[in-house]
Scaffold this active site. Structure first.
Site, PDB file in Angstrom:
ATOM      1  N   LYS A 222      -4.852  -6.382  -5.032  1.00 15.97           N
ATOM      2  CA  LYS A 222      -3.823  -5.552  -5.162  1.00 15.97           C
ATOM      3  C   LYS A 222      -2.600  -5.450  -4.444  1.00 15.97           C
ATOM      4  O   LYS A 222      -2.744  -6.445  -3.069  1.00 15.97           O
ATOM      5  CB  LYS A 222      -4.955  -4.727  -3.731  1.00 15.97           C
ATOM      6  CG  LYS A 222      -3.496  -2.787  -4.032  1.00 15.97           C
ATOM      7  CD  LYS A 222      -4.408  -2.046  -3.072  1.00 15.97           C
ATOM      8  CE  LYS A 222      -4.158  -0.593  -2.749  1.00 15.97           C
ATOM      9  NZ  LYS A 222      -4.230   0.381  -2.289  1.00 15.97           N
ATOM     10  N   LYS A 276      -4.948  -4.357  -9.293  1.00 16.64           N
ATOM     11  CA  LYS A 276      -4.332  -3.499  -9.232  1.00 16.64           C
ATOM     12  C   LYS A 276      -3.337  -4.023  -9.171  1.00 16.64           C
ATOM     13  O   LYS A 276      -2.937  -4.075  -8.274  1.00 16.64           O
ATOM     14  CB  LYS A 276      -4.999  -2.301  -8.199  1.00 16.64           C
ATOM     15  CG  LYS A 276      -4.506  -1.077  -7.858  1.00 16.64           C
ATOM     16  CD  LYS A 276      -4.942   0.111  -7.077  1.00 16.64           C
ATOM     17  CE  LYS A 276      -4.070   1.199  -6.692  1.00 16.64           C
ATOM     18  NZ  LYS A 276      -4.695   1.276  -5.236  1.00 16.64           N
TER      19      LYS A 276
HETATM   20  C1  PBG Z   1      -4.968   3.271  -0.782  1.00 13.74           C
HETATM   21  C2  PBG Z   1      -4.752   3.922  -2.043  1.00 13.74           C
HETATM   22  C3  PBG Z   1      -3.492   3.504  -3.088  1.00 13.74           C
HETATM   23  C4  PBG Z   1      -4.262   3.694  -4.510  1.00 13.74           C
HETATM   24  C5  PBG Z   1      -5.542   3.779  -4.475  1.00 13.74           C
HETATM   25  N1  PBG Z   1      -6.370   4.030  -2.763  1.00 13.74           N
HETATM   26  C6  PBG Z   1      -2.098   4.030  -2.382  1.00 13.74           C
HETATM   27  C7  PBG Z   1      -1.610   2.887  -1.382  1.00 13.74           C
HETATM   28  O1  PBG Z   1      -1.990   1.738  -1.745  1.00 13.74           O
HETATM   29  O2  PBG Z   1      -0.479   3.356  -1.380  1.00 13.74           O
HETATM   30  C8  PBG Z   1      -3.122   3.425  -5.188  1.00 13.74           C
HETATM   31  C9  PBG Z   1      -3.879   4.090  -6.805  1.00 13.74           C
HETATM   32  C10 PBG Z   1      -2.962   5.378  -7.558  1.00 13.74           C
HETATM   33  O3  PBG Z   1      -1.922   4.885  -7.334  1.00 13.74           O
HETATM   34  O4  PBG Z   1      -3.277   5.619  -8.838  1.00 13.74           O
HETATM   35  N2  PBG Z   1      -5.451   2.047  -0.216  1.00 13.74           N
END
Ligand code: PBG
Length: 355
Positions: A222, A276
């Site tokens: 991520k 992601k």
């Molecule tokens: C939380 C999380 C995030 C997303 C999914 N879980 C945001 C982040 O890490 O700041 C992003 C999903 C999206 O942008 O659609 N940890």
């Protein structure tokens, strides 16, 4: 008598030197790549990757209240839903053969604090939504994030002390959060926090509590991405977030590091892994799938959704075609499935006319 298929083919010795424009078959005929593209039926016959409803995971945002649907301006077409409406969305998912929904809470600001304590409330929005969905639709998959950001006053995924995100103290809380969600009926715990060692800690705790069937889909690779902006609007953390997440989420410049992250999460017990964001990281997705062969998912994140919707609203691209093209690109890169806000739209259109 032996069937004769034609004259033996003599290989031309200059084929390898042929330029694309003059490329020839062994029979000295021009190669016509366009032949297989001449009509829709012909294109369908040779199609290598096919998107189906089985590939979809539908993320939903939950808000407190009754019979509420609150639009999210930066995600046109996406709404925050009260628990009863989440159940209606689950019903729609079942009808559309979408195998799994993902639940994200918009926590009232008055319930957010330094340690994200609402995450450990057995009656918080996520736990209530899981129970309500499972009661009416026990056969749909429910996935929940393990992370503190929808619950903390500072918007970080972990505990903060003197500006530092604490790793091991955060993991202890994520374990508690995962157990609560799993006991409420969540099928897949998806740690999205990027703390080190959390997969192993969560797996151990789930097994100790005899929750051995609960799967873990780790947000393994991520990235610290600008494409999460609209999601943070949706869960209400964009205004509160102090600083950025670059000490725990990955540097967009790295790929080898992603393989190491994935390898560790597999070793710690992840059943499935995720990359992601999605489209800007298709190379990472492909390497992860090619290297490990595990069920591998992509998250087409909020910013990717917003870009397609915004361009389509301006008449600059064909939104529906862009939606399908983007999702097909994930399949081509090796994804077993995609978390996407387009899930219900795609499923409706696939039902009407399979692509
Ligand atoms: C939380 C999380 C995030 C997303 C999914 N879980 C945001 C982040 O890490 O700041 C992003 C999903 C999206 O942008 O659609 N940890």
């Amino acid at each position: 008598m032996a069937i004769k298929f034609g004259r033996p083919i003599e290989m031309r010795d200059d084929v390898s030197r042929a330029t694309p424009a003059t490329a020839a078959t062994a029979l000295d005929l021009p190669v016509r790549m366009r032949r297989n593209r001449k009509a829709e039926w012909a294109r369908r016959m040779v199609r290598e990757h096919v998107l189906t409803t089985n590939d979809l995971i539908w993320p939903l945002f939950i808000v407190d209240g009754e019979n509420k649907r609150v639009p999210i301006p930066s995600m046109p077409g996406v709404e925050r839903l009260s628990v009863d409406q989440v159940v209606r969305a689950a019903e729609r998912a079942v009808r559309l053969s979408i195998p799994c929904i993902a639940l994200f809470p918009y926590t009232d600001p008055s319930l957010r604090d330094e340690t994200g304590s609402e995450a450990l409330n057995d009656n918080n929005l996520v736990c209530r939504a899981i129970r309500a969905v499972k009661k009416e639709f026990p056969d749909i998959g429910v996935l929940c994030d393990a992370a503190l950001d929808p619950y903390t006053s500072h918007g970080h995924d972990g505990l903060v002390r003197d500006g530092i995100i604490l790793n091991d103290e955060t993991v202890a809380l994520l374990v508690e959060q995962s157990l609560l969600q799993a006991h409420a009926g969540c099928d897949i715990i998806a740690p999205s926090d990027m703390m080190d060692g959390r997969i192993g800690a969560i797996r151990t705790a789930l097994d100790d509590d005899e929750l051995t069937d609960v799967q873990i889909m780790s947000y393994a690779a991520k990235y610290a991405s600008s494409f999460y902006g609209p999601f943070r609007d949706a869960v209400g953390s964009s205004k509160t977030l102090v600083g950025d997440k670059r000490t725990y989420q990955m540097d967009p410049a790295n790929t080898d590091e992603a393989l190491r992250e994935v390898e560790l999460d597999i070793a710690e017990g992840a059943d499935m892994v995720m990359v992601k964001p999605g489209m800007p990281y298709l190379d990472v997705l492909k390497r992860v799938k090619d290297t490990f062969g595990l069920p591998t998912f992509a998250y087409q994140v909020s910013g990717e959704y917003a870009m397609i919707m915004a361009a389509a609203a301006n008449g600059w691209i064909d939104g529906e075609r862009a939606m399908f093209e983007s999702l097909t690109s994930f399949k081509r890169a090796g994804a077993d499935g995609v978390l996407t806000y387009f899930a219900p739209d795609v499923a409706e259109r696939l039902r009407a006319q399979p692509v």
